[in-house]
Motif scaffolding. Structure first.
Motif, PDB file in Angstrom:
ATOM      1  N   PRO A  16       0.906  -1.198  -0.007  1.00  0.00           N
ATOM      2  CA  PRO A  16       0.032  -0.163  -0.017  1.00  0.00           C
ATOM      3  C   PRO A  16       0.783   1.155  -0.359  1.00  0.00           C
ATOM      4  O   PRO A  16       2.075   1.229   0.735  1.00  0.00           O
ATOM      5  CB  PRO A  16      -0.904  -0.249   1.345  1.00  0.00           C
ATOM      6  CG  PRO A  16      -0.075  -1.071   2.065  1.00  0.00           C
ATOM      7  CD  PRO A  16       0.787  -1.967   1.306  1.00  0.00           C
ATOM      8  N   GLU A  17       0.169   2.258  -0.626  1.00  0.00           N
ATOM      9  CA  GLU A  17       0.962   3.646  -0.605  1.00  0.00           C
ATOM     10  C   GLU A  17       0.887   4.200   0.983  1.00  0.00           C
ATOM     11  O   GLU A  17      -0.140   3.768   1.811  1.00  0.00           O
ATOM     12  CB  GLU A  17       0.333   4.670  -1.447  1.00  0.00           C
ATOM     13  CG  GLU A  17       0.351   4.261  -2.835  1.00  0.00           C
ATOM     14  CD  GLU A  17      -0.597   5.170  -3.927  1.00  0.00           C
ATOM     15  OE1 GLU A  17      -1.242   5.957  -3.197  1.00  0.00           O
ATOM     16  OE2 GLU A  17      -0.301   4.986  -5.120  1.00  0.00           O
ATOM     17  N   HIS A  20      -2.421   4.315   3.308  1.00  0.00           N
ATOM     18  CA  HIS A  20      -3.563   3.507   2.787  1.00  0.00           C
ATOM     19  C   HIS A  20      -3.588   2.085   3.468  1.00  0.00           C
ATOM     20  O   HIS A  20      -4.317   1.241   3.138  1.00  0.00           O
ATOM     21  CB  HIS A  20      -3.607   3.597   1.462  1.00  0.00           C
ATOM     22  CG  HIS A  20      -3.784   4.971   0.810  1.00  0.00           C
ATOM     23  ND1 HIS A  20      -4.972   5.511   0.397  1.00  0.00           N
ATOM     24  CD2 HIS A  20      -3.063   5.883   0.350  1.00  0.00           C
ATOM     25  CE1 HIS A  20      -5.131   6.577  -0.045  1.00  0.00           C
ATOM     26  NE2 HIS A  20      -3.724   6.921  -0.045  1.00  0.00           N
ATOM     27  N   ASP A  23      -6.776   1.242   5.599  1.00  0.00           N
ATOM     28  CA  ASP A  23      -8.080   1.083   4.322  1.00  0.00           C
ATOM     29  C   ASP A  23      -7.770  -0.332   3.804  1.00  0.00           C
ATOM     30  O   ASP A  23      -8.652  -0.973   3.828  1.00  0.00           O
ATOM     31  CB  ASP A  23      -8.089   2.262   3.600  1.00  0.00           C
ATOM     32  CG  ASP A  23      -9.331   2.218   2.605  1.00  0.00           C
ATOM     33  OD1 ASP A  23     -10.376   1.921   3.377  1.00  0.00           O
ATOM     34  OD2 ASP A  23      -9.283   2.512   1.672  1.00  0.00           O
ATOM     35  N   ARG A  87     -11.331   1.936  -4.805  1.00  0.00           N
ATOM     36  CA  ARG A  87     -10.585   2.852  -4.072  1.00  0.00           C
ATOM     37  C   ARG A  87      -9.388   2.332  -3.455  1.00  0.00           C
ATOM     38  O   ARG A  87      -8.338   2.809  -3.520  1.00  0.00           O
ATOM     39  CB  ARG A  87     -11.480   3.535  -2.905  1.00  0.00           C
ATOM     40  CG  ARG A  87     -10.685   4.615  -2.069  1.00  0.00           C
ATOM     41  CD  ARG A  87     -11.478   4.956  -0.880  1.00  0.00           C
ATOM     42  NE  ARG A  87     -11.565   4.072   0.281  1.00  0.00           N
ATOM     43  CZ  ARG A  87     -12.737   3.707   0.761  1.00  0.00           C
ATOM     44  NH1 ARG A  87     -13.942   4.227   0.531  1.00  0.00           N
ATOM     45  NH2 ARG A  87     -12.662   3.041   1.821  1.00  0.00           N
ATOM     46  N   VAL A  88      -9.387   1.008  -2.822  1.00  0.00           N
ATOM     47  CA  VAL A  88      -8.144   0.467  -2.347  1.00  0.00           C
ATOM     48  C   VAL A  88      -7.407   0.254  -3.500  1.00  0.00           C
ATOM     49  O   VAL A  88      -5.853   0.559  -3.356  1.00  0.00           O
ATOM     50  CB  VAL A  88      -8.622  -0.887  -1.546  1.00  0.00           C
ATOM     51  CG1 VAL A  88      -7.222  -1.779  -1.261  1.00  0.00           C
ATOM     52  CG2 VAL A  88      -9.188  -0.531  -0.276  1.00  0.00           C
ATOM     53  N   HIS A  91      -4.809   2.676  -4.656  1.00  0.00           N
ATOM     54  CA  HIS A  91      -3.423   2.864  -3.775  1.00  0.00           C
ATOM     55  C   HIS A  91      -2.753   2.020  -3.312  1.00  0.00           C
ATOM     56  O   HIS A  91      -2.086   1.866  -2.311  1.00  0.00           O
ATOM     57  CB  HIS A  91      -4.099   3.816  -2.379  1.00  0.00           C
ATOM     58  CG  HIS A  91      -4.712   5.102  -2.714  1.00  0.00           C
ATOM     59  ND1 HIS A  91      -4.137   6.025  -3.517  1.00  0.00           N
ATOM     60  CD2 HIS A  91      -6.214   5.340  -3.150  1.00  0.00           C
ATOM     61  CE1 HIS A  91      -5.096   6.910  -3.581  1.00  0.00           C
ATOM     62  NE2 HIS A  91      -6.248   6.612  -3.367  1.00  0.00           N
TER      63      HIS A  91
END
Length: 110
Positions: A16-17, A20, A23, A87-88, A91
């Motif tokens: 993940p970035e 994030h 999430d 959305r996930v 990122h």
């Protein structure tokens, strides 16, 4: 006696970035795993976090066979992701690989 097994494995590595990660984890726990386990032929799923190095996250999905990821049920979910999935995934760097089991007799079974 050699037993031919054509079980499959879907291996997913994720990074993940920054900002994030929470999430990603909530999405997996609250939506994604149940959605994937509802696909016929996905028999189990497990997640791991790297103690060092990366990618930081790994998910393993046991499949009845490697063709499960080409099934209409699996492809329907891939082609029509939920808003949270979109959305996930925007990122997270994701690498997916599908494997077929080649072990003649799995360890511990003979």
């Amino acid at each position: 006696m050699t037993r031919q097994r054509r079980a499959g494995l879907l291996l997913v590595m994720m990074e993940p970035e920054p900002g994030h990660e929470n999430d990603l984890n909530r999405w997996y726990d609250e939506e994604h795993l149940a959605e994937r386990l509802a696909v016929p032929g996905i028999t189990s799923a497990r997640r791991f976090r790297a103690l060092q190095g990366g990618p930081r996250y790994l998910a393993l999905y046991d499949l009845d066979g490697p063709d499960v990821v080409a099934s209409p049920a699996y492809l329907e979910r891939k082609r029509h992701p939920t808003p949270w999935t979109r959305r996930v995934e925007a990122h997270v760097t994701i690498v997916r690989n599908v494997y077929v089991e080649i072990t003649a007799v799995p360890a511990g079974e003979g």
